[in-house]
Structures are given as structure tokens and as C-alpha cells.
Design an enzyme around this catalytic site. Sequence first.
Site, short mmCIF file in Angstrom:
data_model
loop_
_atom_site.label_atom_id
_atom_site.label_comp_id
_atom_site.label_asym_id
_atom_site.label_seq_id
_atom_site.Cartn_x
_atom_site.Cartn_y
_atom_site.Cartn_z
CG ASP A 56 2.67 0.40 -1.20
OD1 ASP A 56 3.05 -0.77 -1.30
OD2 ASP A 56 2.77 1.05 -0.13
CG ASP A 125 7.77 -0.76 -9.05
OD1 ASP A 125 7.54 -1.33 -7.95
OD2 ASP A 125 8.89 -0.28 -9.34
CD GLU A 128 3.05 -1.59 -5.20
OE1 GLU A 128 2.95 -1.99 -4.02
OE2 GLU A 128 3.98 -0.84 -5.58
#
Length: 240
Positions: A56, A125, A128
Site C-alpha cells: 500500500d 489486497d 498490493e
Amino acid sequence: MNNEQRPITELENKIGHIFKNKNILKEALTHSSYSNEMKSKGERVFFNERLEFLGDSVLSVVVSSYIFEKYRNKQEGDLTKIRAAVVCEKALAKFASNIDLGSYMYLGHGEILNNGRNRPSIIADAFEALIAAIYLDTGESFGVVEHFLLPFIEAEIKHISEKGVFVDYKTTLQQIVQQVNGEILEYVLVAEEGPDHNKKFKVEARLNSNVIGHGCAKSKREAEQHAAHEALILFGELSE
């Protein structure tokens, strides 16, 4: 996309990076459901939560640097809107789908049956986490990560700019509310659901204590944007 896991060597060829550390790639592709399933069998398997955290940050740096150089005439507020549109869950899930990332993931049996390979939150997710894995495998090279990410970023910015999606719903709503003196707009966190690595936040937008919008997302900031968006629809400022 079917429920059978495809070989990760295929993913390496697809993204143009052959990992020196295969374990870090496997970790990036491992969902907590698979780790918990293996734990019940006495085997310790790391899942991608920590890599997601790092990815992130790396993603934010790469996107921020790109739009800073690309849009030299735009102010900080506009740059923030562009970045938010590119790094949100919806965009990341789209990037992941483009490389069929879910097909390469290690998922628990329950998640597989529940279409986990296609679930936006799971594959966003994992995307990332994949960014972080590339970053670490290349000795923390932003250059290699940029080479991987920029085609996604450039295409998404072009797509959303053509549709005029660079909108900060909270700012728009605040500007409308401020037209009437004494109005109080606030965002209230009403619930947190799910484990720490996959939380969902529920937020209400309230005007003078009256609920005018609801939002649910993996971050409070994004949930507030959703709530503001719903409020703008209520006020007739946006169509559904």
C-alpha cells in the site's frame, strides 16, 4: 476463472518478473483462510497481510510520484483526488483481474467455494501484496515496481478522466451544506466488522444529527466518501 489454482510460474511470465525468492511470492498470494487451514493441520504458512501493508505504501509513492510529474499544473487537492481514484479498492481489484491474479492465489476451501478468487477485497489486497513482493525481491527497487505498475496506472487515469470521476464527494457535500448557516455535517463511525487484516468500516453521514448517507469500505476515509456520495444522491446532486 475456475476454482483450480494455476501455476505461479505462469504469473511470473505474465508480469515479466521471475522471482529470486519464491517464498515471498507465495506469501503475497496466500490468503489468511489458507494459512488458518494449514495451521489446523499443524503447518505454519505466512499470509499476505504484512506484504499488503508495505505494498500500500509503495503503491502510494509510485502513484504520487507519477501524477506529481504528469500533472504539473494541478494543485494538491486535485492530485489527491487523482491518487485516491487510482489506489482505491475498485481500481486495484480491476488491476488484479487484468492479470487474473485470483487464479494463482492460495485460498482456504471455504473461500474457494464462496468465489474468493473473484472477490474484489481479496484480489485487491493480493495485488498490493504482489507490489511489495516485487519491491523486496528486487532489493527495494522502485524502478522495477514502476515498470510493472505504470501501464495499469496510466490506463486507469485515462479511463476515469474521460468519465470525469475525479470527484471528492465529501468536499462537494461540504460546499453544499455551507450554503446554509448553522448546518452541522459530520461523519460517524457506527461499526467495525471483520478481523484486523480485513476490516470493514461502516460510516453514517449526518446533517444536524439526521442520517443522510451510509458508507461501508475497508478504510474509514473511503467509507466516508461512500456516505457522502449517497447523501449527494439524496439531495438530487447526483444520479444513482
